[in-house]
Design an enzyme around this catalytic site. Structure first.
Site, PDB file in Angstrom:
ATOM      1  N   GLU A  95      36.256  30.513  29.778  1.00 32.68           N
ATOM      2  CA  GLU A  95      34.894  30.127  29.379  1.00 32.68           C
ATOM      3  C   GLU A  95      34.315  29.209  30.429  1.00 32.68           C
ATOM      4  OE1 GLU A  95      31.959  27.332  27.405  1.00 32.68           O
ATOM      5  OE2 GLU A  95      33.745  26.917  28.576  1.00 32.68           O
ATOM      6  N   CYS A 127      36.292  31.979  23.742  1.00 33.13           N
ATOM      7  CA  CYS A 127      37.751  31.838  23.681  1.00 33.13           C
ATOM      8  C   CYS A 127      38.478  33.173  23.516  1.00 33.13           C
ATOM      9  CB  CYS A 127      38.142  30.919  22.523  1.00 33.13           C
ATOM     10  SG  CYS A 127      37.148  29.440  22.431  1.00 33.13           S
ATOM     11  N   THR A 168      37.998  17.436  20.084  1.00 29.96           N
ATOM     12  CA  THR A 168      38.591  18.779  20.213  1.00 29.96           C
ATOM     13  C   THR A 168      38.426  19.319  21.632  1.00 29.96           C
ATOM     14  OG1 THR A 168      36.624  20.061  19.584  1.00 29.96           O
ATOM     15  CG2 THR A 168      37.996  19.233  17.787  1.00 29.96           C
ATOM     16  N   SER A 217      30.219  27.428  13.051  1.00 36.13           N
ATOM     17  CA  SER A 217      31.364  27.922  13.829  1.00 36.13           C
ATOM     18  C   SER A 217      32.574  28.188  12.926  1.00 36.13           C
ATOM     19  CB  SER A 217      31.724  26.948  14.957  1.00 36.13           C
ATOM     20  OG  SER A 217      32.398  25.798  14.475  1.00 36.13           O
ATOM     21  N   HIS A 249      43.988  31.427  16.958  1.00 32.71           N
ATOM     22  CA  HIS A 249      43.235  30.598  17.895  1.00 32.71           C
ATOM     23  C   HIS A 249      43.084  29.221  17.254  1.00 32.71           C
ATOM     24  CE1 HIS A 249      40.268  28.953  20.505  1.00 32.71           C
ATOM     25  NE2 HIS A 249      39.337  28.925  19.566  1.00 32.71           N
ATOM     26  N   LYS A 258      43.378  26.403   7.965  1.00 29.66           N
ATOM     27  CA  LYS A 258      42.266  26.982   7.200  1.00 29.66           C
ATOM     28  C   LYS A 258      42.310  28.516   7.296  1.00 29.66           C
ATOM     29  CE  LYS A 258      38.926  23.258   8.245  1.00 29.66           C
ATOM     30  NZ  LYS A 258      38.600  22.593   7.004  1.00 29.66           N
ATOM     31  N   ASN A 288      41.832  21.625  22.592  1.00 27.68           N
ATOM     32  CA  ASN A 288      41.342  23.001  22.675  1.00 27.68           C
ATOM     33  C   ASN A 288      41.428  23.483  24.114  1.00 27.68           C
ATOM     34  OD1 ASN A 288      40.225  25.470  22.183  1.00 27.68           O
ATOM     35  ND2 ASN A 288      38.289  24.721  21.343  1.00 27.68           N
ATOM     36  N   SER A 320      33.809  32.384  19.967  1.00 27.74           N
ATOM     37  CA  SER A 320      32.483  32.183  19.386  1.00 27.74           C
ATOM     38  C   SER A 320      31.477  33.120  20.028  1.00 27.74           C
ATOM     39  CB  SER A 320      32.038  30.742  19.605  1.00 27.74           C
ATOM     40  OG  SER A 320      32.786  29.885  18.800  1.00 27.74           O
TER      41      SER A 320
HETATM   42  N1  CAA Z   1      42.259  10.921   7.172  1.00 22.70           N
HETATM   43  C1  CAA Z   1      42.619  12.222   7.055  1.00 22.70           C
HETATM   44  N2  CAA Z   1      41.708  13.264   7.109  1.00 22.70           N
HETATM   45  C2  CAA Z   1      40.427  12.945   7.311  1.00 22.70           C
HETATM   46  C3  CAA Z   1      39.990  11.618   7.455  1.00 22.70           C
HETATM   47  C4  CAA Z   1      40.962  10.573   7.372  1.00 22.70           C
HETATM   48  N3  CAA Z   1      40.623   9.295   7.497  1.00 22.70           N
HETATM   49  N4  CAA Z   1      38.650  11.638   7.645  1.00 22.70           N
HETATM   50  C5  CAA Z   1      38.267  12.941   7.632  1.00 22.70           C
HETATM   51  N5  CAA Z   1      39.327  13.716   7.424  1.00 22.70           N
HETATM   52  C6  CAA Z   1      39.386  15.182   7.359  1.00 22.70           C
HETATM   53  C7  CAA Z   1      38.225  15.780   6.587  1.00 22.70           C
HETATM   54  O1  CAA Z   1      38.474  15.771   5.203  1.00 22.70           O
HETATM   55  C8  CAA Z   1      38.186  17.170   7.187  1.00 22.70           C
HETATM   56  O2  CAA Z   1      39.226  17.959   6.608  1.00 22.70           O
HETATM   57  P1  CAA Z   1      38.866  19.412   5.990  1.00 22.70           P
HETATM   58  O3  CAA Z   1      38.194  20.176   7.089  1.00 22.70           O
HETATM   59  O4  CAA Z   1      40.193  19.955   5.633  1.00 22.70           O
HETATM   60  O5  CAA Z   1      37.953  19.153   4.850  1.00 22.70           O
HETATM   61  C9  CAA Z   1      38.585  16.952   8.632  1.00 22.70           C
HETATM   62  O6  CAA Z   1      39.210  15.669   8.684  1.00 22.70           O
HETATM   63  C10 CAA Z   1      37.415  16.943   9.591  1.00 22.70           C
HETATM   64  O7  CAA Z   1      36.459  16.062   9.077  1.00 22.70           O
HETATM   65  P2  CAA Z   1      34.904  16.390   9.218  1.00 22.70           P
HETATM   66  O8  CAA Z   1      34.630  17.799   8.810  1.00 22.70           O
HETATM   67  O9  CAA Z   1      34.134  15.283   8.596  1.00 22.70           O
HETATM   68  O10 CAA Z   1      34.827  16.257  10.810  1.00 22.70           O
HETATM   69  P3  CAA Z   1      33.612  16.402  11.795  1.00 22.70           P
HETATM   70  O11 CAA Z   1      32.439  17.006  11.138  1.00 22.70           O
HETATM   71  O12 CAA Z   1      33.443  15.105  12.497  1.00 22.70           O
HETATM   72  O13 CAA Z   1      34.226  17.408  12.879  1.00 22.70           O
HETATM   73  C11 CAA Z   1      34.477  19.703  13.462  1.00 22.70           C
HETATM   74  C12 CAA Z   1      34.965  18.564  12.587  1.00 22.70           C
HETATM   75  C13 CAA Z   1      33.075  20.058  13.014  1.00 22.70           C
HETATM   76  C14 CAA Z   1      35.331  20.911  13.361  1.00 22.70           C
HETATM   77  C15 CAA Z   1      34.450  19.192  14.917  1.00 22.70           C
HETATM   78  O14 CAA Z   1      35.749  19.000  15.352  1.00 22.70           O
HETATM   79  C16 CAA Z   1      33.741  20.108  15.887  1.00 22.70           C
HETATM   80  O15 CAA Z   1      32.522  20.077  16.038  1.00 22.70           O
HETATM   81  N6  CAA Z   1      34.515  20.955  16.629  1.00 22.70           N
HETATM   82  C17 CAA Z   1      33.953  21.901  17.604  1.00 22.70           C
HETATM   83  C18 CAA Z   1      33.657  23.232  16.973  1.00 22.70           C
HETATM   84  C19 CAA Z   1      34.898  23.999  16.601  1.00 22.70           C
HETATM   85  O16 CAA Z   1      35.975  23.798  17.129  1.00 22.70           O
HETATM   86  N7  CAA Z   1      34.753  24.961  15.686  1.00 22.70           N
HETATM   87  C20 CAA Z   1      35.877  25.790  15.281  1.00 22.70           C
HETATM   88  C21 CAA Z   1      35.487  27.222  15.082  1.00 22.70           C
HETATM   89  S1  CAA Z   1      34.730  27.867  16.563  1.00 22.70           S
HETATM   90  C22 CAA Z   1      36.033  28.292  17.564  1.00 22.70           C
HETATM   91  O17 CAA Z   1      37.144  28.404  17.141  1.00 22.70           O
HETATM   92  C23 CAA Z   1      35.723  28.557  19.007  1.00 22.70           C
HETATM   93  C24 CAA Z   1      36.088  27.342  19.797  1.00 22.70           C
HETATM   94  O18 CAA Z   1      37.198  27.220  20.277  1.00 22.70           O
HETATM   95  C25 CAA Z   1      35.064  26.299  19.997  1.00 22.70           C
END
Ligand code: CAA
Length: 401
Positions: A95, A127, A168, A217, A249, A258, A288, A320
């Site tokens: 990428e 990816c 990530t 995503s 992945h 998940k 990642n 993605s």
């Molecule tokens: N202790 C333990 N767990 C905690 C916690 C704590 N203190 N605080 C939060 N958590 C948990 C939450 O409960 C949540 O768990 P679940 O998903 O099981 O409910 C987890 O931590 C993440 O918390 P949030 O959802 O609040 O986190 P966020 O919104 O800040 O970020 C994310 C999460 C959106 C995935 C972020 O990492 C992100 O933007 N990542 C980039 C996008 C991505 O990777 N998408 C994946 C699919 S796309 C893909 O696969 C292609 C690629 O490579 C990019």
């Protein structure tokens, strides 16, 4: 054994013979950032990173590293161990390519000193491109089983500082040798496919960081996983009960947890949770690695799960944008190798820690093509990015090697 020595079982799978992965090798970046330190500076509970998203560390590239140097380092170690005889194609999936026109494959071809009679090209679909490269490689070997294909998956994942995607990020490469006598995993002919145009994650040509609609995503990943799974079933592929372990992945390793929940629900099968842990050891430390993430997961599973000899595994690739593919493979007896596992652990353990301030500095440190620049000599990997001269990127073998 050649690709003609095959038998077919009741699920249509070939056992014995077949084409697949003969060897694989992982390369890591020069630097590493402990995510607990990032959590502290960002005012986040470290458990959110380690348990919530399932990552402990994140690879950080030095100023003289990029996907070319990572990919070339992985490939050089792979070819030193397995030989380059028969290699007539080099497919580089990424990428984070370094040029809109010239492929990273051609540059790596030169760095490795491969003969001119090697076809070299770069593949892109976020990816997912690594899985596409593996499939293209299998097609090439099917036509001429005496040939081998060098597949390199390498990425430097970059999001904005302080963004939700920041923890990530990561960096790494996995090089694979695809051939007709796979000593690791034979990839089965049937796979499940899924494509859908969706703006969940993308990177415009003038941006060095990815744009992401984080919630979209996750659902786009889920749709691709289930779509690819349904297609695999429609194509007569194996049922979930016939698959001993899955690797997914892993943009962050919780995503694999998940994914397995989604798949268990769809298939109605009980899927082994231990495989998720065994397949996440390297990705937890790399962060990642986009195209390389699935294959680092496969390396981790093969290095940490004994007793897979002859077993079927599932490999889900997601990119993605979006493209998904569910491949299945039969693990070859004798797949566990202390040389391979030791090399991956050494690459990860050998990284030099950076502070959050140093990481932030490196994150800003992007080299364009408009002015000549000489990069500081930092990495001790076999190859380094020496800088920009006359608008072109210059690479060299590292004299410290
Ligand atoms: N202790 C333990 N767990 C905690 C916690 C704590 N203190 N605080 C939060 N958590 C948990 C939450 O409960 C949540 O768990 P679940 O998903 O099981 O409910 C987890 O931590 C993440 O918390 P949030 O959802 O609040 O986190 P966020 O919104 O800040 O970020 C994310 C999460 C959106 C995935 C972020 O990492 C992100 O933007 N990542 C980039 C996008 C991505 O990777 N998408 C994946 C699919 S796309 C893909 O696969 C292609 C690629 O490579 C990019």
């Amino acid at each position: 054994m050649t690709s003609t020595d095959t038998t077919t079982d009741t699920t249509g799978a070939t056992r014995g013979g077949g084409i697949g992965i003969e060897d694989l090798e992982l390369a890591a970046s020069h630097h590493v950032l402990d995510l607990a330190q990032l959590a502290e500076v960002r005012g986040v509970d470290p458990a959110k990173y380690t348990r919530g998203i399932g990552l402990d560390e994140m690879g950080v590239v030095a100023a003289d590293e990029d996907v070319v140097t990572l990919g070339a380092s992985a490939a050089e170690r792979l070819l030193a161990r397995s030989g380059s005889e028969g290699v007539r194609t080099l497919l580089f999936a990424t990428e984070s390519g370094v040029d809109h026109s010239k492929s990273a494959a051609v540059i790596v071809h030169g760095l490795l000193g491969l003969p001119s009679s090697v076809r070299s090209v770069e593949l892109k679909q976020a990816c997912y491109a690594g899985a596409a490269a593996v499939q293209a490689a299998i097609g090439i070997v099917a036509r001429r089983p005496e040939e081998k294909v060098l597949v390199i998956t390498a990425d430097v994942a970059r999001y904005g500082l302080g963004s939700s995607g920041e923890p990530t990020q990561g960096a790494g490469a996995v090089a694979m040798l695809i051939g007709a006598d796979p000593s690791l995993v034979e990839i089965e002919p049937v796979s499940g496919l899924y494509s859908a145009d969706v703006d969940d994650f993308w990177r415009p040509n003038d941006s060095t960081t990815a744009m992401v609609n984080a919630r979209l995503s996750i659902s786009a990943y889920k749709n691709a996983l289930l779509g690819a799974w349904d297609d695999l079933q429609e194509q007569g592929g194996p049922s979930a009960e016939d698959i001993e372990a899955f690797v997914y992945h892993q943009p962050f390793t919780k995503m694999a947890v998940k994914a397995q929940q989604f798949l268990a629900q769809r298939s109605g099968a009980e899927l082994d949770p231990e495989a998720l842990v065994q397949g996440a050891v390297y990705d937890r430390r790399l962060g990642n690695t986009y195209t390389a993430s699935l294959w680092a997961g496969l390396a981790s599973l093969l290095d940490h799960r004994p007793g897979l000899d002859g077993a079927r595994i599932g490999l889900f690739s997601y990119g993605s944008g979006s493209a998904g593919e569910m491949l299945t493979g039969i693990v070859r007896p004798g797949y566990m190798s202390s040389a391979r596992a030791g090399s991956a652990v050494a690459a990860l353990d050998g990284r030099v820690p950076v502070t959050v301030a140093e990481y932030e500095q490196l994150h800003e440190n992007q080299f364009g093509s408009s002015e000549d620049v000489e990069t500081p000599r930092v990495t001790t990997a076999p190859f380094r990015f020496a800088g920009v001269q006359g608008g072109a990127r210059v690479y060299e073998r590292n004299s410290e090697d």
